[in-house]
Scaffold this active site. Structure first.
Site, PDB file in Angstrom:
ATOM      1  N   GLY A 148       0.770  -1.230   0.000  1.00 60.78           N
ATOM      2  CA  GLY A 148       0.000   0.000   0.000  1.00 60.78           C
ATOM      3  C   GLY A 148       0.803   1.281   0.000  1.00 60.78           C
ATOM      4  O   GLY A 148       0.355   2.296  -0.512  1.00 60.78           O
ATOM      5  N   GLU A 190       3.737   4.210   5.779  1.00 63.26           N
ATOM      6  CA  GLU A 190       2.512   3.414   5.713  1.00 63.26           C
ATOM      7  C   GLU A 190       1.465   4.178   4.915  1.00 63.26           C
ATOM      8  O   GLU A 190       1.488   5.409   4.885  1.00 63.26           O
ATOM      9  CB  GLU A 190       2.032   3.135   7.139  1.00 63.26           C
ATOM     10  CG  GLU A 190       0.811   2.268   7.262  1.00 63.26           C
ATOM     11  CD  GLU A 190       0.978   0.853   6.739  1.00 63.26           C
ATOM     12  OE1 GLU A 190       1.048   0.691   5.504  1.00 63.26           O
ATOM     13  OE2 GLU A 190       0.977  -0.084   7.544  1.00 63.26           O
ATOM     14  N   ASP A 202      -4.874   2.512  10.703  1.00 65.05           N
ATOM     15  CA  ASP A 202      -6.262   2.162  10.967  1.00 65.05           C
ATOM     16  C   ASP A 202      -6.345   1.673  12.417  1.00 65.05           C
ATOM     17  O   ASP A 202      -6.365   2.472  13.341  1.00 65.05           O
ATOM     18  CB  ASP A 202      -6.673   1.093   9.951  1.00 65.05           C
ATOM     19  CG  ASP A 202      -8.161   0.844   9.869  1.00 65.05           C
ATOM     20  OD1 ASP A 202      -8.915   1.344  10.714  1.00 65.05           O
ATOM     21  OD2 ASP A 202      -8.584   0.113   8.961  1.00 65.05           O
ATOM     22  N   LYS A 239      -6.798   7.137  10.404  1.00 64.46           N
ATOM     23  CA  LYS A 239      -8.197   6.883  10.718  1.00 64.46           C
ATOM     24  C   LYS A 239      -8.309   6.603  12.220  1.00 64.46           C
ATOM     25  O   LYS A 239      -8.484   5.460  12.649  1.00 64.46           O
ATOM     26  CB  LYS A 239      -8.688   5.687   9.895  1.00 64.46           C
ATOM     27  CG  LYS A 239     -10.190   5.601   9.778  1.00 64.46           C
ATOM     28  CD  LYS A 239     -10.648   4.324   9.077  1.00 64.46           C
ATOM     29  CE  LYS A 239     -10.394   4.313   7.602  1.00 64.46           C
ATOM     30  NZ  LYS A 239     -10.983   3.106   6.952  1.00 64.46           N
ATOM     31  N   PHE A 249     -14.502   2.937   4.110  1.00 64.56           N
ATOM     32  CA  PHE A 249     -13.578   2.029   3.444  1.00 64.56           C
ATOM     33  C   PHE A 249     -12.981   2.739   2.235  1.00 64.56           C
ATOM     34  O   PHE A 249     -13.661   2.974   1.251  1.00 64.56           O
ATOM     35  CB  PHE A 249     -14.280   0.732   3.017  1.00 64.56           C
ATOM     36  CG  PHE A 249     -13.294  -0.349   2.703  1.00 64.56           C
ATOM     37  CD1 PHE A 249     -12.750  -0.469   1.441  1.00 64.56           C
ATOM     38  CD2 PHE A 249     -12.892  -1.232   3.684  1.00 64.56           C
ATOM     39  CE1 PHE A 249     -11.819  -1.447   1.149  1.00 64.56           C
ATOM     40  CE2 PHE A 249     -11.969  -2.225   3.407  1.00 64.56           C
ATOM     41  CZ  PHE A 249     -11.427  -2.338   2.142  1.00 64.56           C
ATOM     42  N   VAL A 250     -11.697   3.095   2.337  1.00 64.80           N
ATOM     43  CA  VAL A 250     -11.050   3.899   1.304  1.00 64.80           C
ATOM     44  C   VAL A 250     -10.088   3.067   0.466  1.00 64.80           C
ATOM     45  O   VAL A 250      -9.459   2.129   0.959  1.00 64.80           O
ATOM     46  CB  VAL A 250     -10.313   5.111   1.909  1.00 64.80           C
ATOM     47  CG1 VAL A 250     -11.312   6.101   2.490  1.00 64.80           C
ATOM     48  CG2 VAL A 250      -9.314   4.699   2.969  1.00 64.80           C
ATOM     49  N   ARG A 261      -5.607   0.046  -6.310  1.00 69.00           N
ATOM     50  CA  ARG A 261      -4.380   0.735  -5.911  1.00 69.00           C
ATOM     51  C   ARG A 261      -3.982   1.821  -6.912  1.00 69.00           C
ATOM     52  O   ARG A 261      -3.363   2.807  -6.544  1.00 69.00           O
ATOM     53  CB  ARG A 261      -3.212  -0.250  -5.793  1.00 69.00           C
ATOM     54  CG  ARG A 261      -3.335  -1.237  -4.669  1.00 69.00           C
ATOM     55  CD  ARG A 261      -2.045  -2.080  -4.592  1.00 69.00           C
ATOM     56  NE  ARG A 261      -2.195  -3.249  -3.769  1.00 69.00           N
ATOM     57  CZ  ARG A 261      -2.125  -3.268  -2.446  1.00 69.00           C
ATOM     58  NH1 ARG A 261      -1.918  -2.155  -1.793  1.00 69.00           N
ATOM     59  NH2 ARG A 261      -2.255  -4.397  -1.777  1.00 69.00           N
TER      60      ARG A 261
END
Length: 184
Positions: free
Chosen positions: A44, A99, A103, A131, A152-153, A165
């Site tokens: 990510g 990162e 979350d 978040k 939810f992103v 992505r």
């Protein structure tokens, strides 16, 4: 087209660029004489990290670690598995841990503990998204691009089941996309 699965754009390409430039400037000032090891958490963080280091005109090294805690779902399992470890020793090094999103905080907490055990001189957590509503452990990023709501992103490196992505912005995934897969 994957864009049809997006309910709304949460962070535009331009807003992302502003965050990256701001964070790059902050990190460059802080680490100009420290030759940091910039560690990307795969997969990510790749888009963010690539853009970020271009805005850091200081000596540095880069490496990657691949961990998993989601296993293609929408909720963190709480178990962190190292899939690919670093190739570089962290002992005595200043780490900048990159990162995509903080979350629950479980993954980053485990990584910080690992790098502390390996005797890193310092560890700074940098994230493009935070978040805090979802946090279940006591962990805060040292450098944050943007705070986002509990939605939810996907996009700009963030995924759902390894998709989305490549979106140049961060969007909210339509609930029907992941609900349909849960029901199957």
């Amino acid at each position: 087209m994957i864009e049809q699965d997006i309910a709304k754009v949460l962070v535009t390409r331009e807003e992302l660029e502003e965050c990256v430039v701001r964070l790059g400037n902050q990190l460059s000032k802080e680490y100009k004489d420290k030759n940091p090891l910039v560690v990307g958490v795969l997969r990510g963080s790749v888009m963010f990290m690539t853009d970020l280091v271009r805005h850091m005109p200081i000596p540095m090294e880069i490496d990657f670690i691949d961990v998993s805690s989601y296993y293609e779902g929408t909720e963190s399992s709480g178990h962190v598995k190292i899939i690919k470890d670093l190739d570089t020793s962290v002992e005595g090094r200043h780490l900048i841990l990159i990162e995509d999103i903080v979350d629950t905080g479980r993954t980053l907490l485990k990584l910080k503990e690992l790098f502390e055990y390996r005797k890193a001189e310092s560890i700074a957590v940098v994230t493009i998204l935070d978040k805090p509503e979802r946090r279940v452990v006591d962990l805060k990023a040292d450098y944050v691009g943007l705070e986002v709501p509990n939605e939810f992103v996907v996009g700009y490196g963030l995924d759902y089941a390894q998709k989305y992505r490549n979106l140049p912005y961060i969007g909210v995934l339509k609930e029907s996309v992941y609900q349909r897969e849960i029901l199957d």
